[in-house]
Motif scaffolding. Structure first.
Motif, PDB file in Angstrom:
ATOM      1  N   PHE A  42       0.834  -1.208   0.000  1.00 19.51           N
ATOM      2  CA  PHE A  42       0.000   0.000   0.000  1.00 19.51           C
ATOM      3  C   PHE A  42       0.864   1.252   0.000  1.00 19.51           C
ATOM      4  CE2 PHE A  42      -2.062   3.391   2.439  1.00 19.51           C
ATOM      5  CZ  PHE A  42      -3.127   3.662   1.591  1.00 19.51           C
ATOM      6  N   ALA A  43       1.925   1.248   0.803  1.00 18.60           N
ATOM      7  CA  ALA A  43       2.806   2.418   0.874  1.00 18.60           C
ATOM      8  C   ALA A  43       3.452   2.702  -0.482  1.00 18.60           C
ATOM      9  CB  ALA A  43       3.873   2.209   1.946  1.00 18.60           C
ATOM     10  N   ILE A  44       3.924   1.662  -1.147  1.00 15.82           N
ATOM     11  CA  ILE A  44       4.538   1.843  -2.466  1.00 15.82           C
ATOM     12  C   ILE A  44       3.501   2.328  -3.474  1.00 15.82           C
ATOM     13  CG2 ILE A  44       5.641   0.642  -4.398  1.00 15.82           C
ATOM     14  CD1 ILE A  44       7.477   1.170  -1.996  1.00 15.82           C
ATOM     15  N   CYS A  45       2.320   1.746  -3.445  1.00 17.17           N
ATOM     16  CA  CYS A  45       1.256   2.178  -4.359  1.00 17.17           C
ATOM     17  C   CYS A  45       0.870   3.633  -4.109  1.00 17.17           C
ATOM     18  CB  CYS A  45       0.032   1.280  -4.229  1.00 17.17           C
ATOM     19  SG  CYS A  45       0.262  -0.357  -4.938  1.00 17.17           S
ATOM     20  N   LEU A  46       0.811   4.032  -2.850  1.00 17.08           N
ATOM     21  CA  LEU A  46       0.479   5.410  -2.513  1.00 17.08           C
ATOM     22  C   LEU A  46       1.535   6.377  -3.042  1.00 17.08           C
ATOM     23  CD1 LEU A  46      -1.459   7.322  -1.046  1.00 17.08           C
ATOM     24  CD2 LEU A  46      -0.091   6.961   1.020  1.00 17.08           C
ATOM     25  N   ILE A  51       3.227  10.260  -7.265  1.00 16.29           N
ATOM     26  CA  ILE A  51       4.214  10.634  -8.288  1.00 16.29           C
ATOM     27  C   ILE A  51       3.581  10.680  -9.673  1.00 16.29           C
ATOM     28  CG2 ILE A  51       6.285   9.849  -9.504  1.00 16.29           C
ATOM     29  CD1 ILE A  51       7.281   8.783  -6.789  1.00 16.29           C
ATOM     30  N   MET A  52       2.772   9.687  -9.985  1.00 16.54           N
ATOM     31  CA  MET A  52       2.238   9.548 -11.341  1.00 16.54           C
ATOM     32  C   MET A  52       1.016  10.427 -11.593  1.00 16.54           C
ATOM     33  SD  MET A  52       4.400   7.465 -12.585  1.00 16.54           S
ATOM     34  CE  MET A  52       3.706   6.965 -14.122  1.00 16.54           C
ATOM     35  N   GLY A  53       0.372  10.938 -10.544  1.00 14.51           N
ATOM     36  CA  GLY A  53      -0.775  11.823 -10.723  1.00 14.51           C
ATOM     37  C   GLY A  53      -1.970  11.139 -11.361  1.00 14.51           C
ATOM     38  N   ARG A  54      -2.400  10.068 -10.766  1.00 12.92           N
ATOM     39  CA  ARG A  54      -3.534   9.304 -11.304  1.00 12.92           C
ATOM     40  C   ARG A  54      -4.865   9.913 -10.893  1.00 12.92           C
ATOM     41  NH1 ARG A  54      -1.467   6.508 -15.422  1.00 12.92           N
ATOM     42  NH2 ARG A  54       0.431   5.523 -14.785  1.00 12.92           N
ATOM     43  N   ASP A  55      -5.937   9.160 -11.127  1.00 10.35           N
ATOM     44  CA  ASP A  55      -7.293   9.608 -10.821  1.00 10.35           C
ATOM     45  C   ASP A  55      -7.466   9.942  -9.338  1.00 10.35           C
ATOM     46  OD1 ASP A  55      -8.038   9.217 -13.440  1.00 10.35           O
ATOM     47  OD2 ASP A  55      -8.679   7.153 -13.080  1.00 10.35           O
ATOM     48  N   SER A  56      -8.492  10.704  -9.057  1.00  7.65           N
ATOM     49  CA  SER A  56      -8.841  11.060  -7.691  1.00  7.65           C
ATOM     50  C   SER A  56      -9.250   9.819  -6.915  1.00  7.65           C
ATOM     51  CB  SER A  56      -9.995  12.059  -7.703  1.00  7.65           C
ATOM     52  OG  SER A  56     -10.552  12.186  -6.420  1.00  7.65           O
ATOM     53  N   ILE A  57      -8.886   9.773  -5.647  1.00  5.21           N
ATOM     54  CA  ILE A  57      -9.262   8.646  -4.794  1.00  5.21           C
ATOM     55  C   ILE A  57     -10.773   8.556  -4.641  1.00  5.21           C
ATOM     56  CG2 ILE A  57      -9.114   9.856  -2.580  1.00  5.21           C
ATOM     57  CD1 ILE A  57      -7.825   6.313  -3.208  1.00  5.21           C
ATOM     58  N   ALA A  58     -11.455   9.665  -4.841  1.00  5.59           N
ATOM     59  CA  ALA A  58     -12.914   9.684  -4.718  1.00  5.59           C
ATOM     60  C   ALA A  58     -13.591   8.820  -5.783  1.00  5.59           C
ATOM     61  CB  ALA A  58     -13.426  11.116  -4.807  1.00  5.59           C
ATOM     62  N   THR A  59     -12.882   8.493  -6.863  1.00  3.57           N
ATOM     63  CA  THR A  59     -13.490   7.666  -7.909  1.00  3.57           C
ATOM     64  C   THR A  59     -13.785   6.249  -7.423  1.00  3.57           C
ATOM     65  OG1 THR A  59     -11.319   7.083  -8.813  1.00  3.57           O
ATOM     66  CG2 THR A  59     -12.458   8.968  -9.808  1.00  3.57           C
ATOM     67  N   ILE A  60     -13.207   5.857  -6.280  1.00  2.79           N
ATOM     68  CA  ILE A  60     -13.506   4.529  -5.741  1.00  2.79           C
ATOM     69  C   ILE A  60     -14.995   4.404  -5.430  1.00  2.79           C
ATOM     70  CG2 ILE A  60     -13.116   4.962  -3.274  1.00  2.79           C
ATOM     71  CD1 ILE A  60     -11.726   1.941  -5.120  1.00  2.79           C
ATOM     72  N   GLY A  61     -15.629   5.517  -5.120  1.00  2.00           N
ATOM     73  CA  GLY A  61     -17.062   5.514  -4.846  1.00  2.00           C
ATOM     74  C   GLY A  61     -17.918   5.284  -6.075  1.00  2.00           C
ATOM     75  N   GLU A  62     -17.308   5.368  -7.257  1.00  2.00           N
ATOM     76  CA  GLU A  62     -18.043   5.175  -8.503  1.00  2.00           C
ATOM     77  C   GLU A  62     -18.082   3.725  -8.963  1.00  2.00           C
ATOM     78  OE1 GLU A  62     -16.401   7.865 -11.376  1.00  2.00           O
ATOM     79  OE2 GLU A  62     -16.526   9.559  -9.994  1.00  2.00           O
ATOM     80  N   VAL A  63     -17.369   2.847  -8.262  1.00  2.00           N
ATOM     81  CA  VAL A  63     -17.331   1.440  -8.655  1.00  2.00           C
ATOM     82  C   VAL A  63     -18.733   0.846  -8.498  1.00  2.00           C
ATOM     83  CG1 VAL A  63     -16.403  -0.828  -8.096  1.00  2.00           C
ATOM     84  CG2 VAL A  63     -14.918   1.183  -8.007  1.00  2.00           C
ATOM     85  N   GLN A  64     -19.181   0.184  -9.546  1.00  2.00           N
ATOM     86  CA  GLN A  64     -20.497  -0.462  -9.544  1.00  2.00           C
ATOM     87  C   GLN A  64     -20.351  -1.882 -10.056  1.00  2.00           C
ATOM     88  OE1 GLN A  64     -23.284   0.661  -8.265  1.00  2.00           O
ATOM     89  NE2 GLN A  64     -22.349   2.620  -7.749  1.00  2.00           N
ATOM     90  N   PRO A  65     -20.983  -2.821  -9.499  1.00  2.00           N
ATOM     91  CA  PRO A  65     -21.700  -2.836  -8.232  1.00  2.00           C
ATOM     92  C   PRO A  65     -20.717  -2.749  -7.067  1.00  2.00           C
ATOM     93  CG  PRO A  65     -21.700  -5.033  -9.182  1.00  2.00           C
ATOM     94  CD  PRO A  65     -21.052  -4.122 -10.182  1.00  2.00           C
TER      95      PRO A  65
END
Length: 81
Positions: A42-46, A51-65
């Motif tokens: 998790f630490a390495i991924c964080l 560094i890479m500037g990926r999507d917002s962490i808030a997008t996790i709430g968009e996962v369906q189902p």
């Protein structure tokens, strides 16, 4: 061609990881070892995410189902069994 080399590297790293994890498990036990592996991953991924500037962490709430978010729970079940 780069995909081939990435696959080779991935396979090699998975083999080495298994050896490392086994040694940690012998000393600490399954749950401590698994917690350490997940925490360090998790630490390495964080760091890489920052560094890479990926999507917002808030997008996790968009996962369906929503039950698709249980991957970590399933991983713990795999470790337990």
């Amino acid at each position: 061609m780069s995909g081939f080399f990435i696959a080779l590297l991935s396979g090699a790293l998975m083999s080495v990881q298994g050896v490392f994890n086994t040694q940690v498990t012998k000393t600490t036990g399954m749950w401590v070892s698994n917690a350490w592996v997940q925490l360090s991953a998790f630490a390495i991924c964080l760091v890489m995410w920052l560094i890479m500037g990926r999507d917002s962490i808030a997008t996790i709430g968009e996962v369906q189902p929503k039950y698709m978010l249980l991957g970590g729970v399933i991983g713990a079940g795999i470790t337990w069994t």
